[in-house]
Design a protein around this motif. Structure first.
Motif, short mmCIF file in Angstrom:
data_model
loop_
_atom_site.label_atom_id
_atom_site.label_comp_id
_atom_site.label_asym_id
_atom_site.label_seq_id
_atom_site.Cartn_x
_atom_site.Cartn_y
_atom_site.Cartn_z
N ASP A 138 0.83 -1.21 0.00
CA ASP A 138 0.00 0.00 0.00
C ASP A 138 0.87 1.26 0.00
O ASP A 138 0.61 2.21 -0.76
CB ASP A 138 -0.94 0.01 1.20
N ALA A 139 1.90 1.27 0.83
CA ALA A 139 2.78 2.45 0.89
C ALA A 139 3.56 2.61 -0.42
O ALA A 139 3.69 3.72 -0.93
CB ALA A 139 3.74 2.32 2.08
N ALA A 140 4.06 1.52 -0.95
CA ALA A 140 4.81 1.59 -2.22
C ALA A 140 3.91 2.07 -3.34
O ALA A 140 4.33 2.87 -4.18
CB ALA A 140 5.41 0.23 -2.56
N ASP A 141 2.68 1.60 -3.36
CA ASP A 141 1.71 2.03 -4.37
C ASP A 141 1.56 3.56 -4.31
O ASP A 141 1.63 4.24 -5.32
CB ASP A 141 0.38 1.33 -4.13
N ARG A 142 1.38 4.09 -3.11
CA ARG A 142 1.25 5.55 -2.96
C ARG A 142 2.51 6.27 -3.42
O ARG A 142 2.44 7.24 -4.17
CB ARG A 142 0.96 5.92 -1.50
N LEU A 143 3.66 5.81 -2.96
CA LEU A 143 4.92 6.48 -3.31
C LEU A 143 5.24 6.38 -4.80
O LEU A 143 5.64 7.36 -5.42
CB LEU A 143 6.08 5.91 -2.49
N PHE A 144 5.08 5.20 -5.37
CA PHE A 144 5.38 5.02 -6.80
C PHE A 144 4.47 5.90 -7.65
O PHE A 144 4.87 6.38 -8.70
CB PHE A 144 5.21 3.57 -7.23
N ASN A 145 3.25 6.11 -7.19
CA ASN A 145 2.30 6.90 -7.98
C ASN A 145 2.41 8.39 -7.72
O ASN A 145 1.84 9.18 -8.47
CB ASN A 145 0.88 6.40 -7.74
N THR A 146 3.13 8.78 -6.70
CA THR A 146 3.34 10.22 -6.49
C THR A 146 4.74 10.64 -6.93
O THR A 146 4.90 11.74 -7.48
CB THR A 146 3.14 10.63 -5.01
N ARG A 147 5.74 9.79 -6.73
CA ARG A 147 7.12 10.16 -7.04
C ARG A 147 7.71 9.37 -8.21
O ARG A 147 8.76 9.74 -8.72
CB ARG A 147 7.99 9.97 -5.80
N GLY A 148 7.06 8.29 -8.57
CA GLY A 148 7.60 7.43 -9.62
C GLY A 148 8.38 6.28 -9.03
O GLY A 148 8.95 6.38 -7.94
N TYR A 149 8.41 5.20 -9.76
CA TYR A 149 9.16 4.01 -9.34
C TYR A 149 10.64 4.33 -9.20
O TYR A 149 11.28 3.98 -8.22
CB TYR A 149 8.93 2.89 -10.36
N ARG A 150 11.17 5.01 -10.18
CA ARG A 150 12.60 5.29 -10.26
C ARG A 150 13.08 6.13 -9.08
O ARG A 150 14.19 5.95 -8.60
CB ARG A 150 12.86 6.03 -11.57
N SER A 151 12.24 7.05 -8.59
CA SER A 151 12.66 8.00 -7.55
C SER A 151 12.52 7.46 -6.13
O SER A 151 12.98 8.10 -5.19
CB SER A 151 11.84 9.28 -7.65
N VAL A 152 11.88 6.33 -5.97
CA VAL A 152 11.65 5.78 -4.62
C VAL A 152 12.68 4.68 -4.36
O VAL A 152 12.85 3.77 -5.16
CB VAL A 152 10.22 5.20 -4.50
N ARG A 208 5.35 5.33 -16.77
CA ARG A 208 6.54 5.69 -17.56
C ARG A 208 7.78 4.97 -17.02
O ARG A 208 8.57 4.42 -17.78
CB ARG A 208 6.75 7.20 -17.56
N ASP A 209 7.91 4.97 -15.70
CA ASP A 209 9.06 4.30 -15.09
C ASP A 209 9.01 2.79 -15.31
O ASP A 209 10.05 2.17 -15.56
CB ASP A 209 9.15 4.62 -13.60
N ILE A 210 7.83 2.20 -15.23
CA ILE A 210 7.71 0.76 -15.51
C ILE A 210 8.13 0.49 -16.95
O ILE A 210 8.88 -0.44 -17.23
CB ILE A 210 6.26 0.26 -15.27
N GLN A 211 7.64 1.32 -17.85
CA GLN A 211 7.96 1.14 -19.27
C GLN A 211 9.47 1.18 -19.51
O GLN A 211 10.01 0.38 -20.26
CB GLN A 211 7.24 2.23 -20.07
N LYS A 212 10.16 2.10 -18.84
CA LYS A 212 11.60 2.27 -19.05
C LYS A 212 12.44 1.29 -18.22
O LYS A 212 13.43 0.76 -18.72
CB LYS A 212 12.01 3.70 -18.69
#
Length: 188
Positions: A11-25, A100-104
């Motif tokens: 749940d926390a990762a979902d929130r962070l990935f969607n606010t900051r991006g996968y790459r930035s977390v 975008r981060d998932i794609q890259k």
């Protein structure tokens, strides 16, 4: 079965990935967000990629549940609209930066996302269109091609590059696309 820690992490990762991006977390960011050690995170997950994978799998599960609950025998066009709305609600919470981060960064996961759309959602969309044609609700068109056009249009406008370039949200873009597809653009 998922542990309470595992669910909290997702749940926390979902929130962070969607606010900051996968790459930035980082895993350290996630641990700090949860008030737990990185060691605890690594007891549950091998790394960020596994966490992202499970977030997407949870989305797939909710979409598959919506598909399984759909009944296209009566009012297939209306039921397809309802299903697409449910899918849209699931997908629209995923922000363009995460996609975008998932794609890259996670091309295998991106491929699974596109395959899920191409196979599961295409099949149910085509079935619905065929049933609507049998009932005379829509014109006789190539059902598979019509389904492909709809899904390709959806896929095109929810691409991270499209959303960020034109600065529209996923929900707004999908609402407009579905309105045009199901109702046209003419005011008559």
């Amino acid at each position: 079965m998922a542990t309470a820690d595992r669910s909290r992490i997702l749940d926390a990762a979902d929130r962070l990935f969607n606010t900051r991006g996968y790459r930035s977390v980082t895993m350290a960011d996630l641990a700090a967000e949860l008030g737990m050690s990185k060691k605890t995170l690594y007891l549950e997950f091998s790394g960020k990629a596994e966490i992202a994978d499970e977030i997407v799998e949870r989305m797939f599960g909710r979409i598959q549940h919506a598909i399984d609950e759909s009944d296209f025998e009566d009012e297939p066009v209306q039921n397809l609209k309802v299903l697409i709305e449910r899918i849209k609600d699931e997908v629209s919470h995923m922000q363009p930066i995460f996609f975008r981060d998932i794609q890259k960064d996670l091309p295998d996961l991106w491929h699974r996302i596109t395959e899920f759309r191409a196979k599961r959602i295409l099949a149910v969309t085509q079935t619905s269109i065929e049933k609507a044609q049998e009932l005379g609700e829509i014109r006789a068109l190539d059902a598979r091609l019509t389904a492909l056009i709809l899904l390709e249009a959806v896929q095109s406008v929810v691409r991270p590059e499209f959303l960020s370039r034109y600065q529209y949200g996923t929900r707004e873009v999908l609402d407009t696309l579905l309105n045009v597809f199901f109702h046209g653009v003419f005011s008559t």
